[in-house]
Write a protein that holds these residues in place. Structure first.
Motif, PDB file in Angstrom:
ATOM      1  N   ARG A   1      27.905 -63.185  34.146  1.00  0.00           N
ATOM      2  CA  ARG A   1      27.946 -64.334  35.040  1.00  0.00           C
ATOM      3  C   ARG A   1      26.584 -65.010  35.096  1.00  0.00           C
ATOM      4  N   GLU A   2      26.584 -66.317  35.056  1.00  0.00           N
ATOM      5  CA  GLU A   2      25.397 -67.147  35.171  1.00  0.00           C
ATOM      6  C   GLU A   2      24.400 -66.899  34.042  1.00  0.00           C
ATOM      7  N   GLY A   3      24.884 -66.321  32.916  1.00  0.00           N
ATOM      8  CA  GLY A   3      24.030 -66.175  31.757  1.00  0.00           C
ATOM      9  C   GLY A   3      23.086 -64.988  31.783  1.00  0.00           C
ATOM     10  N   ALA A   4      23.071 -64.202  32.869  1.00  0.00           N
ATOM     11  CA  ALA A   4      22.178 -63.050  32.947  1.00  0.00           C
ATOM     12  C   ALA A   4      22.874 -61.835  32.345  1.00  0.00           C
ATOM     13  N   PRO A   5      22.207 -61.096  31.457  1.00  0.00           N
ATOM     14  CA  PRO A   5      22.847 -59.931  30.844  1.00  0.00           C
ATOM     15  C   PRO A   5      23.124 -58.840  31.876  1.00  0.00           C
ATOM     16  N   VAL A   6      24.213 -58.138  31.701  1.00  0.00           N
ATOM     17  CA  VAL A   6      24.597 -57.039  32.583  1.00  0.00           C
ATOM     18  C   VAL A   6      24.441 -55.734  31.811  1.00  0.00           C
ATOM     19  N   TYR A   7      23.624 -54.848  32.318  1.00  0.00           N
ATOM     20  CA  TYR A   7      23.354 -53.582  31.635  1.00  0.00           C
ATOM     21  C   TYR A   7      24.613 -52.721  31.594  1.00  0.00           C
ATOM     22  N   SER A   8      24.820 -52.076  30.463  1.00  0.00           N
ATOM     23  CA  SER A   8      26.040 -51.301  30.242  1.00  0.00           C
ATOM     24  C   SER A   8      26.059 -49.961  30.957  1.00  0.00           C
ATOM     25  N   GLY A   9      24.889 -49.486  31.393  1.00  0.00           N
ATOM     26  CA  GLY A   9      24.828 -48.164  32.017  1.00  0.00           C
ATOM     27  C   GLY A   9      24.694 -47.032  31.021  1.00  0.00           C
ATOM     28  N   ARG A  10      24.249 -47.334  29.807  1.00  0.00           N
ATOM     29  CA  ARG A  10      24.223 -46.310  28.740  1.00  0.00           C
ATOM     30  C   ARG A  10      23.357 -45.106  29.131  1.00  0.00           C
ATOM     31  N   CYS A  11      22.203 -45.333  29.790  1.00  0.00           N
ATOM     32  CA  CYS A  11      21.326 -44.205  30.116  1.00  0.00           C
ATOM     33  C   CYS A  11      21.867 -43.360  31.264  1.00  0.00           C
ATOM     34  N   ALA A  12      22.796 -43.918  32.040  1.00  0.00           N
ATOM     35  CA  ALA A  12      23.420 -43.123  33.095  1.00  0.00           C
ATOM     36  C   ALA A  12      24.286 -42.021  32.499  1.00  0.00           C
ATOM     37  N   ARG A  13      24.658 -42.177  31.239  1.00  0.00           N
ATOM     38  CA  ARG A  13      25.549 -41.214  30.591  1.00  0.00           C
ATOM     39  C   ARG A  13      24.796 -40.213  29.702  1.00  0.00           C
ATOM     40  N   LEU A  14      23.470 -40.288  29.684  1.00  0.00           N
ATOM     41  CA  LEU A  14      22.701 -39.345  28.875  1.00  0.00           C
ATOM     42  C   LEU A  14      22.785 -37.935  29.449  1.00  0.00           C
ATOM     43  N   SER A  15      22.834 -36.948  28.582  1.00  0.00           N
ATOM     44  CA  SER A  15      22.793 -35.555  29.036  1.00  0.00           C
ATOM     45  C   SER A  15      21.353 -35.171  29.372  1.00  0.00           C
ATOM     46  N   GLN A  16      21.180 -34.043  30.029  1.00  0.00           N
ATOM     47  CA  GLN A  16      19.850 -33.565  30.345  1.00  0.00           C
ATOM     48  C   GLN A  16      19.053 -33.317  29.068  1.00  0.00           C
ATOM     49  N   THR A  17      19.714 -32.793  28.059  1.00  0.00           N
ATOM     50  CA  THR A  17      19.043 -32.548  26.773  1.00  0.00           C
ATOM     51  C   THR A  17      18.546 -33.861  26.162  1.00  0.00           C
ATOM     52  N   GLU A  18      19.385 -34.888  26.196  1.00  0.00           N
ATOM     53  CA  GLU A  18      18.995 -36.184  25.642  1.00  0.00           C
ATOM     54  C   GLU A  18      17.832 -36.788  26.413  1.00  0.00           C
ATOM     55  N   ARG A  19      17.818 -36.607  27.715  1.00  0.00           N
ATOM     56  CA  ARG A  19      16.705 -37.117  28.513  1.00  0.00           C
ATOM     57  C   ARG A  19      15.409 -36.382  28.173  1.00  0.00           C
ATOM     58  N   GLU A  20      15.500 -35.096  28.002  1.00  0.00           N
ATOM     59  CA  GLU A  20      14.314 -34.317  27.643  1.00  0.00           C
ATOM     60  C   GLU A  20      13.781 -34.745  26.285  1.00  0.00           C
ATOM     61  N   MET A  21      14.659 -35.063  25.348  1.00  0.00           N
ATOM     62  CA  MET A  21      14.230 -35.528  24.038  1.00  0.00           C
ATOM     63  C   MET A  21      13.498 -36.862  24.144  1.00  0.00           C
ATOM     64  N   MET A  22      13.980 -37.740  25.006  1.00  0.00           N
ATOM     65  CA  MET A  22      13.316 -39.013  25.222  1.00  0.00           C
ATOM     66  C   MET A  22      11.912 -38.800  25.785  1.00  0.00           C
ATOM     67  N   GLU A  23      11.806 -37.886  26.752  1.00  0.00           N
ATOM     68  CA  GLU A  23      10.508 -37.588  27.358  1.00  0.00           C
ATOM     69  C   GLU A  23       9.545 -37.011  26.319  1.00  0.00           C
ATOM     70  N   GLN A  24      10.041 -36.121  25.509  1.00  0.00           N
ATOM     71  CA  GLN A  24       9.197 -35.495  24.486  1.00  0.00           C
ATOM     72  C   GLN A  24       8.739 -36.505  23.443  1.00  0.00           C
ATOM     73  N   ALA A  25       9.544 -37.551  23.248  1.00  0.00           N
ATOM     74  CA  ALA A  25       9.181 -38.604  22.298  1.00  0.00           C
ATOM     75  C   ALA A  25       8.195 -39.602  22.908  1.00  0.00           C
ATOM     76  N   GLY A  26       7.819 -39.369  24.164  1.00  0.00           N
ATOM     77  CA  GLY A  26       6.828 -40.224  24.806  1.00  0.00           C
ATOM     78  C   GLY A  26       7.387 -41.459  25.494  1.00  0.00           C
ATOM     79  N   ARG A  27       8.697 -41.504  25.698  1.00  0.00           N
ATOM     80  CA  ARG A  27       9.301 -42.656  26.368  1.00  0.00           C
ATOM     81  C   ARG A  27       9.201 -42.489  27.882  1.00  0.00           C
ATOM     82  N   ALA A  28       8.477 -43.378  28.515  1.00  0.00           N
ATOM     83  CA  ALA A  28       8.409 -43.379  29.976  1.00  0.00           C
ATOM     84  C   ALA A  28       9.595 -44.176  30.502  1.00  0.00           C
ATOM     85  N   PRO A  29      10.371 -43.612  31.430  1.00  0.00           N
ATOM     86  CA  PRO A  29      11.567 -44.324  31.874  1.00  0.00           C
ATOM     87  C   PRO A  29      11.288 -45.349  32.967  1.00  0.00           C
TER      88      PRO A  29
END
Length: 308
Positions: A118-146
């Motif tokens: 609506r109104e041209g603003a992108p709506v986030y899909s919620g993809r990171c809400a579905r990450l497992s704990q393991t996937e989140r830990e991998m992101m952290e280890q890769a240096g990604r600050a959330p």
């Protein structure tokens, strides 16, 4: 109920004519109701805001003749000093199970967003809400600050704007999970403005119609945090002949040029004319406009400007 209004500019550049119109109408709305008026400095972003710009902003408002009962450059009224309040709100939302980390880059966020929001603003899909704990830990280890997002329900919010009328938004479809803290630790506007308005007792919020689409999520945040939402009044934007709205970035009719060309009373009279409070630009002090002020007179559509 005692009315408390506010003007909450960001010191990211010199104020322009549109900012001044918002300041004047917010001031008139509060003073016309016999209420108090707060000046809050929204200097959350250290890369864009500065103390010198905040000082210039305060000087420009005083030059125009607008006063306030609380705030200005006082420590507790600058958002850069209010992190404790935002942290409390963040923790409360986390206790409710509404907060999750988002590791997406900007490109990934856009790729994972609905293309026809609506109104041209992108709506986030919620993809990171579905990450497992393991996937989140991998992101952290890769240096990604959330960054941190708040999870919104599939719920329709109805806002009764005091000027523009009914505005309806489905949070999940039209807004999506939104960021409340950036990956660099800076608090996001949506969370900060809700916490500040609630803790400062603000009852009336006057601001530009470009922020109308933010209002449903802010009302929802107020409710989640146990606060009573203020009443909102969204005013028209000032635009040039092409329909482009005035902006600080383009230095359109900023206060440097305006102060060189007009006296405070002349500029106030020009603003009153654009606001529909008078039939022609004529010099006036802000206090003289109080008996003339009515939201029924203020245009609902954007206003094309040109300095006479």
């Amino acid at each position: 109920m005692k009315v408390v209004g506010r003007f909450a500019p960001s010191p990211s550049g010199r104020m322009h004519l549109g900012n001044l119109l918002c300041a004047l109408l917010a001031w008139l709305d509060a003073r016309g109701r016999g209420g108090r008026f707060i000046l809050r400095i929204e200097d959350l972003d250290p890369d864009r805001c500065s103390q010198s710009r905040a000082e210039q902003l305060v000087d420009d408002l005083r030059w125009l003749g607008l006063d306030w009962d609380e705030g200005g450059l006082e420590h507790d009224y600058c958002q850069s000093n209010r992190g404790v309040s935002y942290q409390w709100a963040f923790e409360r939302l986390r206790e409710l199970g509404l907060v999750y980390p988002c590791y997406c880059t900007r490109a990934e966020r856009l790729a994972a967003s609905a293309p026809h929001a609506r109104e041209g603003a992108p709506v986030y899909s919620g993809r990171c809400a579905r990450l497992s704990q393991t996937e989140r830990e991998m992101m952290e280890q890769a240096g990604r600050a959330p960054a941190w997002r708040v999870r919104v329900p599939d719920e329709t919010v109805v806002v009764e704007d005091g000027h523009l009328g009914c505005y309806i938004q489905n949070l999940k479809r039209d807004c999506g999970d939104f960021i409340i803290r950036r990956s660099d630790g800076v608090w996001a506007y949506q969370l900060a403005v809700v916490a500040d308005d609630a803790l400062m007792g603000v009852t009336h919020v006057v601001r530009g119609s470009d922020l109308l689409s933010s209002t449903p999520r802010q009302e929802w945040l107020h409710q989640m945090l146990g606060y009573k939402p203020p009443r909102y009044f969204h005013l028209p934007l000032l635009t040039d002949l092409t329909g482009r709205r005035l902006s600080k970035r383009d230095r359109d009719l900023d206060m440097g040029a305006l102060r060189a060309r007009y006296t405070p009373m002349e500029l106030t009279g020009l603003l009153a004319w654009y606001a529909g409070l008078s039939d022609c630009p004529k010099s006036a002090e802000p206090a003289q406009l109080i008996p003339l002020f009515s939201w029924a007179k203020v245009p609902k559509n954007n206003v094309i400007v040109g300095c006479p």
